[in-house]
Design an enzyme around this catalytic site. Structure first.
Site, PDB file in Angstrom:
ATOM      1  N   GLU A 113       0.843  -1.215  -0.053  1.00  0.00           N
ATOM      2  CA  GLU A 113       0.074  -0.067   0.113  1.00  0.00           C
ATOM      3  C   GLU A 113       0.892   1.150   0.030  1.00  0.00           C
ATOM      4  OE1 GLU A 113      -2.472  -0.555   3.386  1.00  0.00           O
ATOM      5  OE2 GLU A 113      -3.937  -1.903   2.273  1.00  0.00           O
ATOM      6  N   HIS A 241      -8.926   9.471   3.751  1.00  0.00           N
ATOM      7  CA  HIS A 241      -8.534   8.223   2.869  1.00  0.00           C
ATOM      8  C   HIS A 241      -8.882   9.008   1.410  1.00  0.00           C
ATOM      9  CE1 HIS A 241      -8.069   4.658   0.638  1.00  0.00           C
ATOM     10  NE2 HIS A 241      -7.674   3.930   2.001  1.00  0.00           N
ATOM     11  N   ARG A 288      -0.997   8.889   1.906  1.00  0.00           N
ATOM     12  CA  ARG A 288      -2.341   9.012   1.695  1.00  0.00           C
ATOM     13  C   ARG A 288      -2.222  10.689   1.841  1.00  0.00           C
ATOM     14  NH1 ARG A 288      -5.200   4.919   5.294  1.00  0.00           N
ATOM     15  NH2 ARG A 288      -4.750   3.354   3.981  1.00  0.00           N
ATOM     16  N   HIS A 349     -11.155   9.553   7.671  1.00  0.00           N
ATOM     17  CA  HIS A 349     -10.839   8.134   7.910  1.00  0.00           C
ATOM     18  C   HIS A 349     -10.237   7.745   9.037  1.00  0.00           C
ATOM     19  CE1 HIS A 349     -10.101   4.037   6.475  1.00  0.00           C
ATOM     20  NE2 HIS A 349      -8.704   4.259   6.563  1.00  0.00           N
ATOM     21  N   ARG A 384      -0.518   8.527   9.291  1.00  0.00           N
ATOM     22  CA  ARG A 384      -0.438   7.101   9.609  1.00  0.00           C
ATOM     23  C   ARG A 384       0.062   6.551   8.252  1.00  0.00           C
ATOM     24  NH1 ARG A 384      -4.334   2.953   9.065  1.00  0.00           N
ATOM     25  NH2 ARG A 384      -5.553   4.271   8.217  1.00  0.00           N
TER      26      ARG A 384
HETATM   27  P1  FAD Z   1     -13.234   0.123  16.727  1.00  0.00           P
HETATM   28  O1  FAD Z   1     -12.920  -0.914  15.942  1.00  0.00           O
HETATM   29  O2  FAD Z   1     -13.713   1.117  15.894  1.00  0.00           O
HETATM   30  O3  FAD Z   1     -14.161  -0.201  17.940  1.00  0.00           O
HETATM   31  C1  FAD Z   1     -14.633   0.701  18.800  1.00  0.00           C
HETATM   32  C2  FAD Z   1     -15.565   0.141  19.920  1.00  0.00           C
HETATM   33  O4  FAD Z   1     -15.997   1.219  20.716  1.00  0.00           O
HETATM   34  C3  FAD Z   1     -16.845  -0.108  19.231  1.00  0.00           C
HETATM   35  O5  FAD Z   1     -17.238  -1.321  19.714  1.00  0.00           O
HETATM   36  C4  FAD Z   1     -17.846   0.914  19.773  1.00  0.00           C
HETATM   37  O6  FAD Z   1     -19.170   0.392  20.084  1.00  0.00           O
HETATM   38  C5  FAD Z   1     -17.133   1.342  20.998  1.00  0.00           C
HETATM   39  N1  FAD Z   1     -17.597   2.631  21.491  1.00  0.00           N
HETATM   40  C6  FAD Z   1     -17.413   3.566  20.929  1.00  0.00           C
HETATM   41  N2  FAD Z   1     -17.883   4.868  21.904  1.00  0.00           N
HETATM   42  C7  FAD Z   1     -18.260   4.167  22.838  1.00  0.00           C
HETATM   43  C8  FAD Z   1     -19.085   4.682  23.970  1.00  0.00           C
HETATM   44  N3  FAD Z   1     -19.232   6.007  24.331  1.00  0.00           N
HETATM   45  N4  FAD Z   1     -19.755   3.575  24.719  1.00  0.00           N
HETATM   46  C9  FAD Z   1     -19.498   2.430  24.726  1.00  0.00           C
HETATM   47  N5  FAD Z   1     -18.587   1.995  23.541  1.00  0.00           N
HETATM   48  C10 FAD Z   1     -18.360   2.691  22.772  1.00  0.00           C
HETATM   49  N6  FAD Z   1      -6.569   0.177   9.598  1.00  0.00           N
HETATM   50  C11 FAD Z   1      -5.437  -0.856   9.200  1.00  0.00           C
HETATM   51  O7  FAD Z   1      -4.561  -0.986   9.807  1.00  0.00           O
HETATM   52  N7  FAD Z   1      -5.800  -1.658   8.056  1.00  0.00           N
HETATM   53  C12 FAD Z   1      -6.822  -1.359   7.162  1.00  0.00           C
HETATM   54  O8  FAD Z   1      -7.041  -2.221   6.189  1.00  0.00           O
HETATM   55  C13 FAD Z   1      -7.946  -0.510   7.580  1.00  0.00           C
HETATM   56  N8  FAD Z   1      -9.065  -0.374   6.954  1.00  0.00           N
HETATM   57  C14 FAD Z   1      -9.959   0.446   7.265  1.00  0.00           C
HETATM   58  C15 FAD Z   1     -11.306   0.646   6.483  1.00  0.00           C
HETATM   59  C16 FAD Z   1     -12.195   1.470   7.139  1.00  0.00           C
HETATM   60  C17 FAD Z   1     -13.615   1.576   6.151  1.00  0.00           C
HETATM   61  C18 FAD Z   1     -11.993   2.053   8.252  1.00  0.00           C
HETATM   62  C19 FAD Z   1     -13.460   2.809   9.261  1.00  0.00           C
HETATM   63  C20 FAD Z   1     -10.941   1.902   9.017  1.00  0.00           C
HETATM   64  C21 FAD Z   1      -9.911   1.133   8.596  1.00  0.00           C
HETATM   65  N9  FAD Z   1      -8.662   1.058   9.094  1.00  0.00           N
HETATM   66  C22 FAD Z   1      -7.735   0.250   8.871  1.00  0.00           C
HETATM   67  C23 FAD Z   1      -8.675   1.628  10.553  1.00  0.00           C
HETATM   68  C24 FAD Z   1      -8.936   0.504  11.845  1.00  0.00           C
HETATM   69  O9  FAD Z   1      -9.732  -0.276  10.959  1.00  0.00           O
HETATM   70  C25 FAD Z   1      -9.403   1.224  13.018  1.00  0.00           C
HETATM   71  O10 FAD Z   1      -8.201   2.285  13.297  1.00  0.00           O
HETATM   72  C26 FAD Z   1      -9.192   0.191  14.033  1.00  0.00           C
HETATM   73  O11 FAD Z   1     -10.041  -1.036  13.523  1.00  0.00           O
HETATM   74  C27 FAD Z   1      -9.784   0.741  15.372  1.00  0.00           C
HETATM   75  O12 FAD Z   1      -9.998  -0.395  16.298  1.00  0.00           O
HETATM   76  P2  FAD Z   1     -10.443  -0.014  17.630  1.00  0.00           P
HETATM   77  O13 FAD Z   1     -10.550  -1.231  18.436  1.00  0.00           O
HETATM   78  O14 FAD Z   1      -9.561   1.172  18.100  1.00  0.00           O
HETATM   79  O15 FAD Z   1     -11.873   0.915  17.409  1.00  0.00           O
HETATM   80  C1  SIN Z   2      -7.287   0.638   3.119  1.00  0.00           C
HETATM   81  O1  SIN Z   2      -7.534  -0.620   2.872  1.00  0.00           O
HETATM   82  O2  SIN Z   2      -6.953   1.525   2.113  1.00  0.00           O
HETATM   83  C2  SIN Z   2      -7.210   1.044   4.612  1.00  0.00           C
HETATM   84  C3  SIN Z   2      -5.919   0.767   4.972  1.00  0.00           C
HETATM   85  C4  SIN Z   2      -5.755   1.578   6.181  1.00  0.00           C
HETATM   86  O3  SIN Z   2      -6.546   2.662   6.531  1.00  0.00           O
HETATM   87  O4  SIN Z   2      -4.897   1.554   6.829  1.00  0.00           O
END
Ligand code: FAD
Ligand code: SIN
Length: 524
Positions: A113, A241, A288, A349, A384
């Site tokens: 990527e 993104h 990005r 993003h 990032r």
């Molecule tokens: P999340 O997975 O977002 O989980 C957050 C949790 O917190 C949820 O359960 C939610 O219900 C809970 N929550 C939030 N607020 C509250 C509240 N007030 N009370 C109770 N619960 C709450 N990163 C990569 O490294 N590779 C990728 O390919 C990639 N692709 C992506 C594609 C998309 C479309 C998106 C949106 C992001 C992508 N990212 C990628 C970024 C990555 O997915 C996220 O940064 C990462 O998954 C965050 O994980 P997390 O556990 O911190 O939060």
């Molecule tokens: C993507 O698949 O382009 C998202 C990857 C990322 O947000 O790290």
């Protein structure tokens, strides 16, 4: 209602679930999610997870790429920790039942990527996050020591400020005792006490109109921590993104993974002209921040609502094998990506900034940890590197768990905590005030605090937001408790922080680009 656990985890994405699984061997765990357990940004992740697996890749190369993307503002110690522990964390995910795509040889199939000098992205087709979430959720649901509370909205952290109303300033020994949470099924606010609390609430994308983030991502964790006087930082660095599907009205915006550009897709204008090489020698695979700004510039000059991603050079077999979700999604709105160019626009993003956390996920508040997107460990610096965030969640939730386990036996429960004070709240009939204000905040942020900024735009944003802030605080005092009013308050808090941090940074670097200080070299 009061309840007590050893470990309280707010969030059921990758960061929350990994921590929960690890600490569950040492005490009672309660895990909260605002929506259903699997509605997380983790589930939406497409491209994959970056890790060093085989030569010719090396830790040093991945470290250099991460620092380059981050414009050198990264914390080098944190970068080194993250990357040198990457291989071990991947093995653990595999041991927990995650499937990553493999080549015929049995080796993991690695993608590339933007900003990566080597192929190092482990993936499961184009729905890697979904696969990771599946494997972790399964284990958490079946763990006897873990209670799962879905549709519980965490409102505020409980600290000394709730015990002693006189304490209003930050104090060195501020301690977290749990949270007040809205049980959305009963409408009651419950007091959840814990020896140790982890915030793993994910991102802030919904402060903008167009975002790839799920609708729950309203920056609740950052806002809660900030109100509890934890240190937050780097919030000016919001990553857009470059390629979300242009499909007006769809929320969240559907992502077209960067891995597609890694496989050969090229950004083009409506007329079919490739434009990225005029901005950066790496073309469509530049980091990005550079690609998003280039697209923004092209759209401003052409007046078009979008640019295009041309994936027609990728063999059909590769599209079907590696990108089946994207193929099906585009086809569902009449775009056959093997024949048509894909209309794309940048979308908010990822937040590089957040709650300051150290190498063990510890925040500036005692017994409060933050991991995943809500945290700012210093890994990403000003921008990032793609696919480094899932890795960050894995590494720092593991480390936070080690620290929390080591300390748990020395932490005592707090004896009594006042219930949530709901006095003065009356029925909220004017729901339109909340929905309209939310749209106003998103419009202010998108128009004035987006990919390209200036002093005057930031000032205008702050002036507008201050009015909205006052109106909303007034509304908040009168409203019946509801997720909507709590979310709106958080959105405004976080939007305010993004603007303030942006105003403070008098240079253009990484994701913070301002026309008033254009000279500083961009990440390369
Ligand atoms: P999340 O997975 O977002 O989980 C957050 C949790 O917190 C949820 O359960 C939610 O219900 C809970 N929550 C939030 N607020 C509250 C509240 N007030 N009370 C109770 N619960 C709450 N990163 C990569 O490294 N590779 C990728 O390919 C990639 N692709 C992506 C594609 C998309 C479309 C998106 C949106 C992001 C992508 N990212 C990628 C970024 C990555 O997915 C996220 O940064 C990462 O998954 C965050 O994980 P997390 O556990 O911190 O939060
Ligand atoms: C993507 O698949 O382009 C998202 C990857 C990322 O947000 O790290």
């Amino acid at each position: 209602m009061h309840s007590k656990v050893d470990f309280l985890v707010i969030g059921t994405g990758m960061a929350g679930l990994i921590f929960a699984l690890k600490v569950a061997e040492y005490g009672k765990v309660c895990v909260l999610s605002k929506t259903d357990m699997d509605e997380t940004a983790t589930s939406y992740a497409q491209g994959g997870i970056a890790a060093v697996m085989y030569s010719p890749d090396s830790y040093e190369k991945h470290i250099a790429d991460t620092m380059n993307a981050g414009g050198g503002l990264n914390d080098e110690n944190i970068v080194r920790i993250t990357i040198t522990e990457s291989t071990e964390r991947i093995q653990e995910l595999v041991d927990w039942g995650t499937h990553f795509d493999k080549e015929d040889s049995g080796k993991f199939a690695l993608a590339k990527e933007g900003g990566h000098s080597e192929f190092r992205i482990l993936h499961h087709k184009d729905n890697t996050g979904y696969e990771i979430q599946r494997a972790l959720s399964e284990r958490v649901r079946n763990h006897p020591n873990i209670d799962l509370l879905e549709k519980y909205f965490s409102i505020d952290l409980i600290t000394q400020h709730h015990l002693d109303q006189e304490v209003t300033r930050r104090r060195k020994d501020t301690t977290c005792y749990g949270v007040y949470a809205l049980n959305q099924k009963t409408g009651e606010i419950e007091t959840l006490l814990a020896k140790t609390t982890l915030i793993a609430t994910g991102g802030i994308g919904n402060i903008y109109q167009t975002t790839t983030n799920p609708t729950f991502a309203t920056g609740d964790g950052v806002a809660m921590a900030y109100r509890a006087k934890a240190i937050v930082k780097d919030l000016e660095f919001v990553q857009f993104h470059p390629t979300s599907l242009y499909n007006p009205g769809e929320k969240p915006s559907f992502l077209i993974t960067e891995a597609m550009r890694g496989a050969g897709a090229i950004l083009k204008t409506r007329e079919g002209n490739e434009f990225m090489l005029t901005y950066d020698p790496r073309g469509s695979l530049a980091p990005r921040d550079i690609v998003a700004r280039a697209i923004d510039n092209e759209m401003k000059h052409s007046g078009d609502d979008n640019v295009y991603l041309d994936a027609r050079g990728i063999p059909n077999s590769e599209i079907m094998h590696h990108f089946p979700t994207i193929y099906a999604k585009c086809l569902s709105i009449g775009i056959d990506i093997t024949k048509d160019m894909i209309p794309v626009v940048p979308a908010a993003h990822y937040s590089c900034g957040g709650v300051k956390a150290d190498e063990y996920g510890r925040t500036s508040i005692c017994n409060l940890y933050a991991t995943g997107e809500v945290a700012d460990t210093g890994l990403h610096g000003a921008n990032r590197l793609a696919s480094n965030s899932l890795l960050e969640s894995a590494v720092f939730s593991h480390r936070a768990a080690l620290d929390a386990i080591a300390k748990i036996k020395d932490i005592k429960f707090i004896h009594s905590v006042p219930d949530w004070d709901a006095e003065g709240m009356v029925l909220m009939e004017e729901m339109i005030l909340i929905t309209q204000t939310k749209k106003e905040v998103q419009s202010i942020m998108s128009n004035y605090v987006g990919i390209v900024r200036s002093n005057i735009r930031l000032k205008r944003a702050l002036d507008r937001l201050e009015i909205i802030f006052k109106e909303t605080e007034d509304l908040y005092q009168k409203s019946i408790v509801s997720e909507e009013i709590f979310e709106l308050r958080n959105l405004i808090n976080v939007a305010y922080l993004v603007i303030k941090f942006a105003q403070r940074r008098k240079e253009s670097i990484g994701l913070h680009f301002t026309i008033d200080y254009p000279k500083k070299e961009q990440s390369n």
